[in-house]
Write a protein that holds these residues in place. Sequence first.
Motif, short mmCIF file in Angstrom:
data_model
loop_
_atom_site.label_atom_id
_atom_site.label_comp_id
_atom_site.label_asym_id
_atom_site.label_seq_id
_atom_site.Cartn_x
_atom_site.Cartn_y
_atom_site.Cartn_z
N SER A 16 -17.41 -11.86 -10.32
CA SER A 16 -15.75 -10.69 -10.94
C SER A 16 -16.40 -9.50 -9.78
O SER A 16 -14.62 -8.33 -9.35
CB SER A 16 -15.80 -9.98 -12.21
N LEU A 17 -17.27 -9.40 -9.54
CA LEU A 17 -18.30 -8.41 -9.05
C LEU A 17 -17.98 -8.43 -7.11
O LEU A 17 -17.31 -7.48 -7.07
CB LEU A 17 -19.46 -7.57 -9.59
N LYS A 18 -17.74 -10.04 -6.82
CA LYS A 18 -18.06 -10.00 -5.21
C LYS A 18 -16.85 -10.41 -5.24
O LYS A 18 -16.35 -9.85 -4.22
CB LYS A 18 -19.25 -10.64 -5.23
N TYR A 19 -15.77 -10.70 -6.22
CA TYR A 19 -14.36 -11.82 -5.71
C TYR A 19 -13.48 -11.04 -4.67
O TYR A 19 -13.09 -12.06 -3.83
CB TYR A 19 -13.78 -11.53 -6.74
N PRO A 20 -13.24 -10.05 -4.75
CA PRO A 20 -12.07 -9.47 -3.48
C PRO A 20 -12.84 -9.06 -2.28
O PRO A 20 -12.07 -9.01 -1.76
CB PRO A 20 -11.88 -8.16 -4.52
N ALA A 21 -13.87 -8.88 -2.42
CA ALA A 21 -14.42 -8.75 -1.02
C ALA A 21 -14.51 -10.17 -0.23
O ALA A 21 -14.61 -10.57 0.89
CB ALA A 21 -15.73 -8.60 -1.14
N ASN A 22 -14.05 -11.70 -0.67
CA ASN A 22 -14.37 -12.58 -0.50
C ASN A 22 -13.05 -13.37 0.18
O ASN A 22 -12.45 -14.41 -1.00
CB ASN A 22 -14.57 -13.54 -1.63
N ASN A 23 -12.33 -12.62 1.68
CA ASN A 23 -11.39 -12.77 2.63
C ASN A 23 -11.46 -12.23 3.63
O ASN A 23 -12.59 -12.49 3.71
CB ASN A 23 -10.03 -11.73 0.93
N SER A 24 -10.47 -13.23 4.20
CA SER A 24 -11.20 -12.14 6.08
C SER A 24 -11.28 -11.01 6.59
O SER A 24 -11.26 -10.82 7.04
CB SER A 24 -9.99 -13.70 7.03
N SER A 25 -10.61 -9.91 5.01
CA SER A 25 -10.98 -8.44 4.99
C SER A 25 -11.09 -8.12 4.17
O SER A 25 -10.80 -7.28 4.03
CB SER A 25 -9.47 -8.14 6.44
N PRO A 26 -12.06 -8.20 4.03
CA PRO A 26 -12.88 -7.48 3.38
C PRO A 26 -13.27 -5.83 3.08
O PRO A 26 -12.60 -5.31 2.44
CB PRO A 26 -14.37 -8.00 2.86
N VAL A 27 -12.70 -5.81 4.23
CA VAL A 27 -13.51 -3.65 4.78
C VAL A 27 -11.94 -3.47 4.45
O VAL A 27 -11.72 -3.03 3.90
CB VAL A 27 -13.24 -3.62 5.68
N GLU A 28 -10.94 -4.33 5.05
CA GLU A 28 -9.52 -3.62 4.56
C GLU A 28 -9.37 -3.80 3.32
O GLU A 28 -8.56 -2.81 2.75
CB GLU A 28 -8.51 -4.98 5.76
N THR A 29 -9.64 -4.43 2.50
CA THR A 29 -9.30 -4.67 1.18
C THR A 29 -9.73 -3.93 0.53
O THR A 29 -9.23 -3.05 -1.11
CB THR A 29 -9.55 -6.14 0.55
N TRP A 30 -11.29 -3.93 1.12
CA TRP A 30 -12.25 -2.43 -0.04
C TRP A 30 -11.29 -0.87 0.52
O TRP A 30 -11.20 -0.15 -0.87
CB TRP A 30 -13.18 -2.26 0.92
N ILE A 31 -10.31 -0.41 1.60
CA ILE A 31 -10.32 0.57 1.68
C ILE A 31 -8.40 0.23 1.01
O ILE A 31 -8.64 2.08 0.31
CB ILE A 31 -10.11 0.27 3.16
N SER A 32 -7.83 -0.03 1.41
CA SER A 32 -6.73 -0.66 0.83
C SER A 32 -6.61 0.06 -1.04
O SER A 32 -5.52 0.22 -1.64
CB SER A 32 -6.09 -1.47 0.09
N VAL A 33 -7.76 -0.85 -1.65
CA VAL A 33 -7.73 -0.62 -3.31
C VAL A 33 -8.39 1.25 -3.79
O VAL A 33 -8.09 1.26 -4.37
CB VAL A 33 -8.70 -1.54 -3.29
N LEU A 34 -9.64 1.47 -3.07
CA LEU A 34 -9.44 2.87 -2.46
C LEU A 34 -8.54 3.36 -2.45
O LEU A 34 -8.28 4.44 -3.79
CB LEU A 34 -10.66 2.80 -2.03
N MET A 35 -7.73 3.79 -2.02
CA MET A 35 -6.91 4.39 -1.24
C MET A 35 -5.50 4.55 -2.93
O MET A 35 -4.94 5.05 -2.87
CB MET A 35 -6.07 4.29 -0.25
N ALA A 36 -5.28 3.31 -3.30
CA ALA A 36 -4.37 3.12 -4.01
C ALA A 36 -5.01 3.62 -5.04
O ALA A 36 -4.42 3.88 -6.55
CB ALA A 36 -3.97 1.52 -4.70
#
Length: 216
Positions: A16-36
């Motif tokens: 669960s801790l690693k899951y959302p980073a497991n895609n083709s654009s983990p940095v973009e996902t990280w930033i998007s979740v943070l901003m949201a």
Amino acid sequence: MTDKAMHEKFGLSEYSLKYPANNSSPVETWISVLMAFLTSLFVVPLFVLFGYLSRVRKASLNEDDTAPKFENYKELAELGAQCFIAYTPVLFVIAISVVSTYFIPFMIGVAGIPLMLWPIISVKFAETEDYKQVYDGEILDIITHSKYARYLSIYVFLYIVVLAVTITFGLLSLGIGVIVFVPVFVWFRAAYWGRAIKEIRRQIEFEEELEEAEGN
């Protein structure tokens, strides 16, 4: 603690801790979740975040090893708005119990009941994406199963650890640590419960098949 219990606790936690980073654009996902998260005091970003976390739950529930990307904000906002409607009965009971505490102090304990229902309700909405199909008899089957209580206790432990790490690193790094850990704190809950509910359903199905076989 047995080997099986250790695997169940730490395997699901790591997943669960690693899951959302497991895609083709983990940095973009990280930033998007943070901003949201940082803008979630506003309605639209909050709904966008709700919508994305619902997609994470669905992917995790379906055992999809590739996490969904944080994209198509309009679609996520619409999904998040429906997700909020699905939560309304739970939020209503919590609000009533908190207000009633002013007159009857022990009523605050009633708020714990809907909070226990929150995980299964959120996963069922993620699965159907229809708030009208969330509340059914399966909810009782899930929350009364022994594994639900076990997963809930693991979740509370993990929640406290991640929150403590986020706050500690945030203070020590003058806020920079928050940027690193807040997205993890936000998304791990969705990924955790998607997979946990899947495991509980699998166990219930196994027990029903075993009972049927014994009956024959």
